[in-house]
Design a protein around this motif. Structure first.
Motif, PDB file in Angstrom:
ATOM      1  N   ARG A 568       0.831  -1.211   0.000  1.00  0.00           N
ATOM      2  CA  ARG A 568       0.000   0.000   0.000  1.00  0.00           C
ATOM      3  C   ARG A 568       0.863   1.257   0.000  1.00  0.00           C
ATOM      4  NH1 ARG A 568      -5.227   1.222   0.767  1.00  0.00           N
ATOM      5  NH2 ARG A 568      -5.756  -0.936   1.318  1.00  0.00           N
ATOM      6  N   ILE A 569       1.891   1.277   0.823  1.00  0.00           N
ATOM      7  CA  ILE A 569       2.751   2.463   0.873  1.00  0.00           C
ATOM      8  C   ILE A 569       3.445   2.674  -0.467  1.00  0.00           C
ATOM      9  CG2 ILE A 569       4.730   3.532   2.002  1.00  0.00           C
ATOM     10  CD1 ILE A 569       4.056   1.886   4.506  1.00  0.00           C
ATOM     11  N   ALA A 570       3.927   1.574  -1.066  1.00  0.00           N
ATOM     12  CA  ALA A 570       4.617   1.676  -2.350  1.00  0.00           C
ATOM     13  C   ALA A 570       3.682   2.198  -3.439  1.00  0.00           C
ATOM     14  CB  ALA A 570       5.188   0.322  -2.744  1.00  0.00           C
ATOM     15  N   VAL A 571       2.465   1.707  -3.480  1.00  0.00           N
ATOM     16  CA  VAL A 571       1.487   2.189  -4.464  1.00  0.00           C
ATOM     17  C   VAL A 571       1.202   3.673  -4.242  1.00  0.00           C
ATOM     18  CG1 VAL A 571      -0.957   2.035  -5.125  1.00  0.00           C
ATOM     19  CG2 VAL A 571       0.420  -0.055  -4.908  1.00  0.00           C
ATOM     20  N   HIS A 572       1.056   4.064  -2.986  1.00  0.00           N
ATOM     21  CA  HIS A 572       0.785   5.470  -2.651  1.00  0.00           C
ATOM     22  C   HIS A 572       1.903   6.374  -3.176  1.00  0.00           C
ATOM     23  CE1 HIS A 572      -1.020   8.558   0.124  1.00  0.00           C
ATOM     24  NE2 HIS A 572       0.187   9.083  -0.058  1.00  0.00           N
ATOM     25  N   GLU A 573       3.165   6.016  -2.887  1.00  0.00           N
ATOM     26  CA  GLU A 573       4.286   6.855  -3.329  1.00  0.00           C
ATOM     27  C   GLU A 573       4.437   6.813  -4.843  1.00  0.00           C
ATOM     28  OE1 GLU A 573       5.561   8.917  -1.336  1.00  0.00           O
ATOM     29  OE2 GLU A 573       4.567   8.040   0.410  1.00  0.00           O
ATOM     30  N   ALA A 574       4.181   5.654  -5.454  1.00  0.00           N
ATOM     31  CA  ALA A 574       4.233   5.568  -6.916  1.00  0.00           C
ATOM     32  C   ALA A 574       3.189   6.484  -7.546  1.00  0.00           C
ATOM     33  CB  ALA A 574       4.018   4.122  -7.358  1.00  0.00           C
ATOM     34  N   GLY A 575       2.022   6.614  -6.891  1.00  0.00           N
ATOM     35  CA  GLY A 575       0.996   7.527  -7.402  1.00  0.00           C
ATOM     36  C   GLY A 575       1.469   8.968  -7.414  1.00  0.00           C
ATOM     37  N   HIS A 576       2.080   9.404  -6.313  1.00  0.00           N
ATOM     38  CA  HIS A 576       2.637  10.766  -6.275  1.00  0.00           C
ATOM     39  C   HIS A 576       3.668  10.962  -7.383  1.00  0.00           C
ATOM     40  CE1 HIS A 576       0.745  12.138  -2.645  1.00  0.00           C
ATOM     41  NE2 HIS A 576       1.317  11.239  -1.860  1.00  0.00           N
ATOM     42  N   ALA A 577       4.602  10.016  -7.485  1.00  0.00           N
ATOM     43  CA  ALA A 577       5.717  10.180  -8.421  1.00  0.00           C
ATOM     44  C   ALA A 577       5.243  10.168  -9.863  1.00  0.00           C
ATOM     45  CB  ALA A 577       6.732   9.062  -8.185  1.00  0.00           C
ATOM     46  N   LEU A 578       4.338   9.254 -10.196  1.00  0.00           N
ATOM     47  CA  LEU A 578       3.870   9.154 -11.577  1.00  0.00           C
ATOM     48  C   LEU A 578       3.074  10.397 -11.972  1.00  0.00           C
ATOM     49  CD1 LEU A 578       3.891   7.365 -14.035  1.00  0.00           C
ATOM     50  CD2 LEU A 578       1.858   6.185 -13.159  1.00  0.00           C
ATOM     51  N   ALA A 579       2.208  10.880 -11.080  1.00  0.00           N
ATOM     52  CA  ALA A 579       1.448  12.095 -11.380  1.00  0.00           C
ATOM     53  C   ALA A 579       2.379  13.287 -11.562  1.00  0.00           C
ATOM     54  CB  ALA A 579       0.447  12.361 -10.256  1.00  0.00           C
ATOM     55  N   ALA A 580       3.379  13.415 -10.684  1.00  0.00           N
ATOM     56  CA  ALA A 580       4.323  14.519 -10.802  1.00  0.00           C
ATOM     57  C   ALA A 580       5.092  14.440 -12.109  1.00  0.00           C
ATOM     58  CB  ALA A 580       5.285  14.509  -9.611  1.00  0.00           C
ATOM     59  N   GLU A 581       5.486  13.237 -12.501  1.00  0.00           N
ATOM     60  CA  GLU A 581       6.258  13.083 -13.733  1.00  0.00           C
ATOM     61  C   GLU A 581       5.404  13.366 -14.965  1.00  0.00           C
ATOM     62  OE1 GLU A 581       9.803  12.809 -15.506  1.00  0.00           O
ATOM     63  OE2 GLU A 581       9.421  12.701 -13.346  1.00  0.00           O
ATOM     64  N   LEU A 582       4.130  13.002 -14.906  1.00  0.00           N
ATOM     65  CA  LEU A 582       3.227  13.286 -16.020  1.00  0.00           C
ATOM     66  C   LEU A 582       2.983  14.782 -16.177  1.00  0.00           C
ATOM     67  CD1 LEU A 582       0.630  10.429 -15.423  1.00  0.00           C
ATOM     68  CD2 LEU A 582       2.083  10.663 -17.445  1.00  0.00           C
ATOM     69  N   LEU A 583       2.854  15.485 -15.063  1.00  0.00           N
ATOM     70  CA  LEU A 583       2.510  16.908 -15.111  1.00  0.00           C
ATOM     71  C   LEU A 583       3.732  17.810 -15.211  1.00  0.00           C
ATOM     72  CD1 LEU A 583      -0.307  16.906 -12.405  1.00  0.00           C
ATOM     73  CD2 LEU A 583      -0.604  17.042 -14.879  1.00  0.00           C
ATOM     74  N   VAL A 584       4.816  17.446 -14.532  1.00  0.00           N
ATOM     75  CA  VAL A 584       6.041  18.262 -14.537  1.00  0.00           C
ATOM     76  C   VAL A 584       7.214  17.309 -14.783  1.00  0.00           C
ATOM     77  CG1 VAL A 584       7.375  20.033 -13.329  1.00  0.00           C
ATOM     78  CG2 VAL A 584       4.958  19.695 -12.754  1.00  0.00           C
ATOM     79  N   PRO A 585       7.470  16.932 -16.030  1.00  0.00           N
ATOM     80  CA  PRO A 585       8.528  15.963 -16.325  1.00  0.00           C
ATOM     81  C   PRO A 585       9.870  16.375 -15.722  1.00  0.00           C
ATOM     82  CG  PRO A 585       7.212  16.379 -18.286  1.00  0.00           C
ATOM     83  CD  PRO A 585       6.767  17.376 -17.250  1.00  0.00           C
ATOM     84  N   GLY A 586      10.547  15.392 -15.102  1.00  0.00           N
ATOM     85  CA  GLY A 586      11.852  15.647 -14.501  1.00  0.00           C
ATOM     86  C   GLY A 586      11.807  16.186 -13.093  1.00  0.00           C
ATOM     87  N   SER A 587      10.619  16.307 -12.507  1.00  0.00           N
ATOM     88  CA  SER A 587      10.520  16.928 -11.177  1.00  0.00           C
ATOM     89  C   SER A 587      10.757  15.941 -10.039  1.00  0.00           C
ATOM     90  CB  SER A 587       9.140  17.575 -10.996  1.00  0.00           C
ATOM     91  OG  SER A 587       8.109  16.604 -11.072  1.00  0.00           O
ATOM     92  N   VAL A 588      10.653  14.631 -10.293  1.00  0.00           N
ATOM     93  CA  VAL A 588      10.836  13.643  -9.228  1.00  0.00           C
ATOM     94  C   VAL A 588      12.324  13.432  -8.981  1.00  0.00           C
ATOM     95  CG1 VAL A 588      10.454  11.249  -8.525  1.00  0.00           C
ATOM     96  CG2 VAL A 588       8.656  12.500  -9.730  1.00  0.00           C
ATOM     97  N   VAL A 589      12.730  13.562  -7.740  1.00  0.00           N
ATOM     98  CA  VAL A 589      14.130  13.375  -7.353  1.00  0.00           C
ATOM     99  C   VAL A 589      14.373  11.962  -6.840  1.00  0.00           C
ATOM    100  CG1 VAL A 589      15.968  14.161  -5.805  1.00  0.00           C
ATOM    101  CG2 VAL A 589      14.375  15.818  -6.789  1.00  0.00           C
ATOM    102  N   LYS A 590      13.525  11.489  -5.935  1.00  0.00           N
ATOM    103  CA  LYS A 590      13.766  10.169  -5.324  1.00  0.00           C
ATOM    104  C   LYS A 590      12.506   9.683  -4.619  1.00  0.00           C
ATOM    105  CE  LYS A 590      16.270   9.849  -1.549  1.00  0.00           C
ATOM    106  NZ  LYS A 590      17.428   9.917  -0.630  1.00  0.00           N
TER     107      LYS A 590
END
Length: 743
Positions: A568-590
């Protein structure tokens, strides 16, 4: 009112001067020895079948009797005070016997005429040392009697609240007819000192205050104090328990390692390390050292335990940026300071041109204090440490400012040096909405700013500040010119965790097991890692077993991961990261995942602070919750919780739009920050609507990319830390476009 504990020396016949508290401590030990003699007598009679002695002993051990009744008068025993006076004035041994004992490595000072070198009734070492520290804190009988006055409230910082503390005070320090209670009863046959056996909350403190009986509040640390006691304006007497030093240890050894109440103090003192090293000695190490047969051998053991290389040797071995462990910007800032300092010392750089201060902020346990100590060691210069907690413990405003000035004075006197100031956020802000104690905060902040400006003009002082919550600092502290740099100390990366574990386990565990441990320990602070390492190593030693990864996992608390929670935690963080990458490419650091939580680090999405940017940020904040529903079918409370949670940040953004940024329902007006406890129903409805809309948009954005969502979550579970570049390669895949388009 706070009272310091100055060590006013009184002369003794030979050697160094004894501190003022020594005679008072002797009185306390005499009373404790008398109490122990009474208990010893009860135990002897109980063993012989005396049922009355059994009942009395059970009453005492159960807390029903504050002190065992004395039978010394009936049995003809002399008092412990009389015995101490007798042995203290005993004549010296014959010269030939004296010399023989010394030649055999013994201590003739501690040897009685019958050849014994230890007291007839031994006292627990921890009690002896604690009594000496208490005597040094209160200084004399008058200082202690102030604690016992009706209505008195005394706080002792550094004193652990335990069940045994009350018995020790009753047996050694309280007058006859007194006892200790966690809270005074409505009626008591004797006088009572209220001493809680655990840290008290605000409500518990309020209950204690309802009774006029005096109160002694022990607190292990300054930060454990209830807010009521933190302002310094309550009339409470706040003391700091004296740390273990040479005088305290000499006193304790004269009790534990002597049949005469004396030891060869000059010989022992010459071997002991400095007071700073003694204060940092762990209790278990001190106890191990005190198992040596003579006081001097105890000192020799302690010296070996605390031995460090000479300053010049430290500088030669450790100088250089490579010794600073860590990959964060804060670590790099410290490396830069070391390089600049070396250039300044070589006259290749002017002091005004170099980087000479940094403010480090982050959650507790991330290694801020350790980094300052590393800087001092790597540069081979002195370290001066101060903290707002220690300064505030000195007393009211005048005492607090004097303690602050003393730390800065010490740094100026020791140049070149590192001045480390901890818990700066305890200073508060002059612009805090809470008007309580505002005058106090204003003067504290102004005094601190004055001292910062002073050392900024002093060549050779490197200033390192640390705090947990930088948002609580006064703006003047963080403005340019006070600290050259402001750096966040994040949780350690996977690489940093590997480095910490390898340093201690490289000789006992293979690299593949250390790597596996490091992945499992993602999310742990350096303090947690260090505590687990020490506990596991000690556990292996006690059990006479080799170190194992299973033992480390148990002490790290990662031996029983919950697969469903990890997913559940992994899916939650993957959701944040994927949405950020879709909207602001290159914005995810780690992305990082631990057994208990996860974290997505990304660059800010704000450039112009427009409505579009804010709504995009709301969508990213709600995308973790949306991902849980898409993949798992349900949502959890993981998006909520503390003020830094997704829901808290998203709620704050909606309210800022409406009330502070002029971008919402209230048009161009500025209404100030919202009080979360007093939101209008209209504001509540608007927050619900905006966050619901953001979550729906997040679900629509992520739905076409569920496969990528699963892949990112699976990779995160496997390796526990996923950098942005690796995530982008993963979601692009061999058959996908390198850059995802918006959906």
């Amino acid at each position: 009112m706070t009272q310091p504990s100055p060590q006013s020396p009184l002369p003794k016949k030979n050697g160094a001067k004894r501190p003022q508290w020594w005679a008072y401590a002797q009185d306390c030990i005499a009373r404790l020895r008398a109490t122990e003699a009474d208990i010893f007598d009860l135990e002897r009679r109980a063993t012989a079948g005396d049922t009355a002695a059994v009942d009395t002993l059970m009453q005492y051990e159960g807390g029903d009797s504050p002190k065992p009744p004395s039978r010394r008068a009936a049995s003809g025993m002399e008092s412990a005070a009389e015995a101490m006076g007798r042995v203290s004035s005993a004549p010296h041994l014959p010269p030939e016997e004296w010399d023989a004992i010394a030649a055999d490595g013994g201590d003739p000072f501690a040897t009685a005429q019958d050849g014994s070198t230890r007291p007839a009734i031994p006292l627990p070492l921890r009690d002896v040392i604690l009594l000496a520290r208490l005597a040094a804190t209160f200084r004399d009988a008058e200082g202690w009697e102030a604690v016992l006055q009706p209505g008195a409230l005394t706080v002792v910082i550094g004193l652990e609240p335990t069940l045994s503390l009350g018995k020790l005070l009753t047996g050694a320090m309280l007058p006859e007819g007194w006892s200790t209670q966690s809270r005074a009863p409505r009626a008591s046959p004797h006088m009572v000192l209220q001493v809680p056996d655990r840290p008290v909350s605000e409500k518990e403190l309020e209950r204690l205050l309802q009774h006029p009986a005096p109160i002694l509040l022990p607190f292990a640390k300054q930060e454990h104090l209830p807010a009521l006691l933190g302002s310094g304006e309550t009339g409470a007497r706040v003391l700091v328990l004296e740390k273990v030093n040479a005088d305290i240890l000499l006193f304790a050894l004269s009790v534990s390692h002597s049949a005469t109440g004396r030891i060869n103090a000059d010989s022992v003192r010459a071997v002991l390390p400095n007071d700073e090293s003694l204060a940092g000695l762990e209790a278990v190490h001190l106890a191990m050292a005190c198992r040596a047969p003579t006081a001097r051998e105890v000192a020799e053991r302690i010296s070996l335990m605390t031995r460090t290389a000479p300053a010049g040797e430290v500088a030669r071995e450790r100088l250089g940026p490579g010794v600073i462990d860590g990959t964060t910007p804060a670590h790099q800032a410290v490396r830069n300071i070391i390089e600049d300092l070396a250039a300044w010392q070589a006259d290749d750089l002017d002091w005004s041109e170099m980087s000479r201060s940094v403010l480090i902020h982050g959650v507790p346990g991330t290694g801020k204090t350790y980094l300052a100590r590393q800087l001092s060691e790597a540069a081979g210069i002195a370290l001066v440490e101060g903290s707002f907690a220690d300064w505030q413990a000195a007393g009211h405003l005048g005492h607090m400012l004097a303690a602050m000035t003393k730390s800065f004075d010490e740094a100026v006197a020791k140049v070149p040096c590192v001045l480390f100031i901890d818990e700066i956020d305890a200073a508060g802000s002059r612009f805090d909405g809470d008007q309580h104690a505002m005058n106090y905060r204003v003067q504290v902040v102004n005094g601190f700013l004055q001292q910062i400006d002073r050392v900024a003009r002093t060549p050779g002082v490197i200033l390192i500040g640390a705090c947990n919550q930088i948002s609580r600092l006064d703006p003047a502290i963080t403005r340019p010119g006070r600290f050259d740099q402001i750096q966040r100390m994040p949780l350690p990366s996977l690489a940093d965790i590997r480095l910490i574990l390898r340093k201690r386990l490289a000789d006992t565990l293979p690299d593949n097991e250390i790597d596996s441990l490091a992945r499992a320990a993602t999310g742990k602070t350096p303090a947690e890692l260090d505590a687990a390492l020490r506990a596991a190593i000690a556990d292996a030693r006690r059990q006479r077993l080799p170190m194992s990864s299973d033992l480390m996992r148990r002490h790290l608390g990662v031996d029983r991961p919950n697969p469903e929670l990890l997913r559940r935690i992994a899916v939650h963080e993957a959701g944040h990261a994927l949405a950020a990458e879709l909207l602001v490419p290159g914005s995810v650091v780690k992305l990082s995942l631990s057994d208990r939580d996860g974290r997505t680090e990304r660059r800010s999405t704000f450039v112009e602070l427009t409505v579009e940017e804010i709504e995009r940020e709301l969508l990213i904040l709600m995308s973790g919750r949306a991902a849980e529903r898409l993949v798992l079918g349900t949502i959890s409370g993981g998006a909520g919780g503390d003020p830094e949670s997704d829901l808290a940040l998203a709620t704050g953004l909606v309210l800022q739009m409406d009330r502070e940024l002029g971008l919402g329902r209230n048009g161009h007006s500025w209404l100030g920050p919202a009080n979360m406890h007093r939101l209008s129903e209209e504001e509540r409805q608007r927050v619900r609507a905006k966050l619901g809309m953001a979550m729906n948009h997040a679900a629509k954005l992520l739905t076409p990319h569920i496969d990528q969502l699963d892949e990112v979550a699976a990779a995160l579970i496997d390796i526990r830390e996923l950098h942005g570049a690796a995530m982008r390669r993963l979601i692009a895949g061999p058959d996908r476009e390198p850059t995802l388009s918006r959906s």
